[in-house]
Scaffold this active site. Sequence first.
Site: not given
Lengths: 202, 253
Positions: A81, A179, A181
């Site tokens: 990001c 993202h 994750e």
Amino acid sequence: MTSLHVLRTGVANLASVRAGLTRAGAEVIVTDDPAEAAEATHLMLPGVGAFGAGMAALRATGLDQVILDHVDAGKPFLAICLGLQLLCRSSDETPGVEGLGLLDAHVGRFPDTVRVPQFGWNRIRPTAHATLLQPGHAYFANSYRLTRIPPGWEGAMGEHGGPFVAALERDRVLACQFHPELSSDWGQALLRRWLGTEDTRC
Amino acid sequence: MLTRRIIPCLDVRDGRVVKGVKFQGLRDAGDPAEQASRYERDGGDELVILDVSATAEGRANAAHTVAAVRAVLGIPLTVGGGIRAVEDAARLLDAGADKISVNTAAVSDPALLSRLSERFGAQCTVIAIDAARREGGAEGWEVVTHAGTRRTGIDVIAWAEEAVARGAGEILLTSWDRDGTRSGYDCALLTAVSTAVRVPVIASGGADTAQHCVDALEAGADAVLAASIFHDGDTTPDALKAELATHGIEVRR
């Protein structure tokens, strides 16, 4: 298990990053110590805060040079990001502040014609020779983005008020505007490819 | 292209998932981490946890719940309920929340939104607005607070605009008239708010059928949130998305 150093850059909310990378098979070590980070095999720059504050934090600690040396040495590096944006020369978010300059690019804001921030899952399309990135839906939370893949890089594009850069890769450097994750199984698979933990399932 | 999101919501009290209509008659509905995992597997695009604990002890538990959920959850997590200060938000973010949702506390102290946004960014700051149609045949909607028990007289559109100006990056818009009724989202409300602001708007309150979700998304919502239809096992996010796709709505599948 692959050990991974995550750079602490200030107001970072690292809990999701730590949990996601741990699930992907990494032993996560959070640090803001340049000496420790310089020894890392895998290094990660998370994505939080604003461009100016992020660069100020990197410069104050000397981590900016650690990142550039790490990439120069051809070692695995992951940016997420804002992390991707900090690799660029400059950003509309904080005019006048110089970025790391690893990418010869300027970061702009999404146009007024679409919802900003971009919140949610966007379908991304990798370029022909991308090896880490695969097609799928990735989770984004961003107001700024690149619109073109810089020369010499592979990557992936998405569409939100026109084409934008969803991710970039070159050798073992992976920079994600999204993202991973938070991108469920698809994101986990990407992290495992980057970490080299595909087969360990730990 | 950005897809429309389906967001299951878990009401949590004292570390357990609870169910009830308008927070009345709450009953135990399971372990938050187990339910969160199931919603991710079933195609949920994000998860909202609303802490409805009535006591300080219960709220202190919220961070433990968030940490337990974060360990197993690979999609974004928004946490709301009882957040009155930047420190409350910091504790929940440290535990693993990705976004913080504030409601009553922001109405009484709008500068809280500015403080949250300055510290954590707009992408982390969600304004939850509980809206009720004005009484006595008057036009428009007013903000209600304290779990719907207090009418404030504040115009919902004006409050949405102020919240965004102060740094909210997303609006979780609940129709208090529809919440728990399963009679469909308040589409006029969604259109009014989503055209007034540029940030994403999440529709909440009243979902029962896939058609209700289609209606809300066509009215301008970027995402739909639902609790009871998923808790009761009537449907799953994936099943809902399959129906949305037949209406030409772009979803993650």
